[in-house]
Write a protein that holds these residues in place. Structure first.
Motif, PDB file in Angstrom:
ATOM      1  N   ALA A   1      -4.041  -5.577  -0.918  1.00 38.58           N
ATOM      2  CA  ALA A   1      -4.057  -4.163  -0.507  1.00 38.58           C
ATOM      3  C   ALA A   1      -4.455  -3.281  -1.688  1.00 38.58           C
ATOM      4  N   LEU A   2      -3.913  -3.583  -2.872  1.00 35.04           N
ATOM      5  CA  LEU A   2      -4.243  -2.756  -4.042  1.00 35.04           C
ATOM      6  C   LEU A   2      -5.739  -2.830  -4.337  1.00 35.04           C
ATOM      7  N   ASP A   3      -6.292  -4.038  -4.219  1.00 41.34           N
ATOM      8  CA  ASP A   3      -7.726  -4.220  -4.464  1.00 41.34           C
ATOM      9  C   ASP A   3      -8.553  -3.430  -3.447  1.00 41.34           C
TER      10      ASP A   3
ATOM     11  N   MET B   1      -7.608  -0.722  -1.940  1.00 46.01           N
ATOM     12  CA  MET B   1      -7.438   0.708  -2.193  1.00 46.01           C
ATOM     13  C   MET B   1      -8.243   1.165  -3.408  1.00 46.01           C
ATOM     14  N   ALA B   2      -8.488   0.231  -4.342  1.00 43.26           N
ATOM     15  CA  ALA B   2      -9.044   0.621  -5.650  1.00 43.26           C
ATOM     16  C   ALA B   2     -10.548   0.895  -5.585  1.00 43.26           C
ATOM     17  N   VAL B   3     -10.999   1.862  -6.426  1.00 44.18           N
ATOM     18  CA  VAL B   3     -12.444   2.088  -6.536  1.00 44.18           C
ATOM     19  C   VAL B   3     -13.029   1.249  -7.674  1.00 44.18           C
ATOM     20  N   SER B   4     -12.167   0.844  -8.602  1.00 46.17           N
ATOM     21  CA  SER B   4     -12.651  -0.042  -9.670  1.00 46.17           C
ATOM     22  C   SER B   4     -11.472  -0.788 -10.275  1.00 46.17           C
ATOM     23  N   ARG B   5     -11.776  -1.868 -10.962  1.00 42.31           N
ATOM     24  CA  ARG B   5     -10.749  -2.617 -11.695  1.00 42.31           C
ATOM     25  C   ARG B   5     -11.370  -3.208 -12.956  1.00 42.31           C
ATOM     26  N   ARG B   6     -10.556  -3.285 -14.002  1.00 39.96           N
ATOM     27  CA  ARG B   6     -11.067  -3.866 -15.256  1.00 39.96           C
ATOM     28  C   ARG B   6      -9.898  -4.468 -16.041  1.00 39.96           C
ATOM     29  N   VAL B   7     -10.225  -5.466 -16.860  1.00 36.81           N
ATOM     30  CA  VAL B   7      -9.207  -6.060 -17.725  1.00 36.81           C
ATOM     31  C   VAL B   7      -9.090  -5.168 -18.948  1.00 36.81           C
ATOM     32  N   LEU B   8      -7.856  -4.708 -19.212  1.00 33.42           N
ATOM     33  CA  LEU B   8      -7.657  -3.753 -20.303  1.00 33.42           C
ATOM     34  C   LEU B   8      -7.160  -4.451 -21.570  1.00 33.42           C
ATOM     35  N   ARG B   9      -6.284  -5.417 -21.387  1.00 25.01           N
ATOM     36  CA  ARG B   9      -5.746  -6.213 -22.491  1.00 25.01           C
ATOM     37  C   ARG B   9      -5.518  -7.615 -21.942  1.00 25.01           C
TER      38      ARG B   9
ATOM     39  N   ALA C   1       0.823  -1.224   0.000  1.00 27.18           N
ATOM     40  CA  ALA C   1       0.000   0.000   0.000  1.00 27.18           C
ATOM     41  C   ALA C   1       0.855   1.270   0.000  1.00 27.18           C
ATOM     42  N   GLU C   2       1.867   1.318   0.873  1.00 28.11           N
ATOM     43  CA  GLU C   2       2.656   2.566   0.988  1.00 28.11           C
ATOM     44  C   GLU C   2       3.361   2.909  -0.341  1.00 28.11           C
TER      45      GLU C   2
END
Ligand code: NAD
Ligand code: ADE
Length: 415
Positions: free
Chosen positions: A301-303, A305-313, A275-276
């Protein structure tokens, strides 16, 4: 025959892929030829937990040619080449591996291999060895082989605690393995994984490499060769100085997080970027892991912290943070070279898997004298693999003259 793979219809493609790999594995081919003649492994059952790739398939087929019965499962949920798994089943090798399998299936597959009561266990990361030591404590095994640094570390800790039950060869510790596979293999194939999933230009990028061991050396060297400005993070002062003398900058992880654009971990350690660090990384930071387990990047931790996530490629997922910054994760934080590319090229796996084959023979030959310890293959075998590889690469070795031999072993000569 029992097996669990994605699709047997992929077998033809897998066979062609294995043919291509095996053409570039001449040292293993010469061992296979001798094994075939001598039936070195006749009567032995082998259980293997390895990345199911065309190179591993070439090793499995060499062991079968030597008379062994072989059963294989995946050593990572994301590294299986489904066409290769299909070709192995088609060739009569029970294989349990599906790319993208979940943790439950991963362990079901390990147990399916162990249900066949193997005499010898080929492991990559020591997960099969752990099941044997934690859940199947009564199961007899003649000996094992371990492919990678992280697996060897686990085994040495077990040896030290007096819990190791049978001899295991630390294949990673052979010079013909770690000096080439970890350095040149991981160096090239990790960048290959990053390129396939992102298609970024390395020239001019600030690339942070965490860990300057064999793998980190390879990644940093190749990134520099492509024109990147390489920053290394290390906890070991000697390796940190080595990185500086190779022309890289050395910083703490937090300092590096503020300036880096691409981050690659190769430490064998947990939560190297957490996170840091994510708090400091710039918008568009790309993070990838080349170490054995998917623990080097703290993606939980990243998940959070995140407001959204998506597969880009393919193999590239974007996490958006509350302040709008985007962090891109390759191959779910699993081994980037096997998750997003094809792993090390066959040319370098040739020596690693020649070492594996010779380790199996060495355990059989020495079974009456070996104890429950971690062994390194004798130097003569390491040298023999290097000699065969050099010959295959059209190199030739200088010979000592008798005077030189005497000079090197004497103490009388001086100024
Ligand atoms: P190594 O021991 O030679 O190097 C690891 C380095 O990381 C060491 O120099 C250590 O000081 C450093 N380190 C440890 N914790 C750190 C931290 N928190 N921050 C920065 N540096 C830290 O090991 P290696 O042979 O380079 O292997 C590294 C990892 O890669 C292991 O998990 C190994 O199993 C794996 N591996 C992967 C592949 C692949 O195909 N991707 C191939 C070989 C090895
Ligand atoms: N580890 C790294 N690359 C590999 C490959 N191509 N096959 C098997 N194991 C590997």
């Amino acid at each position: 025959m029992n097996f669990d793979i994605a699709d047997i219809a992929l077998a033809d493609k897998g066979h062609r892929r294995i043919e291509w790999a095996s053409r570039r594995m001449p040292v293993l081919a010469s061992i296979r030829e001798r094994f075939e003649k001598e039936q070195t492994l006749a009567g032995y059952k082998i259980g293997a937990c390895m990345h199911v790739t065309s190179e591993t398939a070439t090793l499995m087929l060499a062991l079968v040619a030597g008379g062994a019965e072989v059963v294989l499962c995946a050593s990572n949920p994301l590294s299986t080449q489904d066409d290769v798994a299909a070709a192995l089943v088609d060739a009569g090798i029970p294989t349990y591996a599906v790319r993208g399998e979940d943790a439950e299936t991963f362990y079901e597959h390990i147990n399916a291999v162990l249900d066949t009561s193997p005499d010898l266990v080929f492991d990559d990361g020591a997960d099969m060895t752990m099941v044997l030591h934690k859940e199947r404590v009564g199961q007899e095994v003649l000996g094992g082989m371990e492919e990678t640094t992280t697996g060897v570390m686990r085994l040495k800790a077990m040896e030290q605690d007096g819990v190791l039950r049978y001899p295991i060869v630390a294949v990673n510790d052979s010079d013909t393995k770690h000096l080439f596979d970890n350095r040149h293999g991981t160096g090239q194939s990790s960048l290959d994984g990053i390129l396939r999933s992102t298609n970024i230009l390395f020239a001019g990028k600030r690339v942070v490499v965490a860990g300057f061991g064999d793998c980190g050396w390879g990644i940093a060297t190749r990134a520099k060769g492509l024109g990147a400005d390489v920053i290394v993070t290390e906890i070991d002062p000697i390796r940190a100085v080595a990185a500086v003398m190779e022309g890289h900058r050395v910083m703490t992880g937090i300092e590096a997080a503020e300036v880096g654009e691409v981050f690659i971990t190769a430490t064998g350690n947990i939560h190297v970027f957490r996170a840091e660090h994510f708090e400091k990384m710039p918008d568009g930071a790309i993070i990838a892991n080349a170490g054995h387990f998917d623990v080097e990047l703290d993606l939980v931790a990243l998940d959070e912290m995140a407001v959204s996530r998506r597969v880009l490629r393919d193999n590239l997922e974007e996490f958006t943070l509350p302040d709008g910054r985007r962090i891109l994760v390759i191959a779910e934080g699993r081994l980037v070279n096997l998750g997003a590319a094809e792993g090390h090229p066959a040319d370098v796996m040739d020596m690693s898997f020649a070492d594996q084959a010779l380790a199996a023979e060495w355990i059989i030959e020495n079974k009456d004298t070996l104890g429950p310890k971690v062994y390194t293959l004798p130097k003569e075998l390491d040298d023999e693999v290097a000699r065969l590889k050099l010959e295959a690469m059209s190199g030739s070795l200088e010979q000592l003259t008798p005077a030189q031999e005497h000079y090197l072993s004497s103490w009388e000569h001086g100024t």
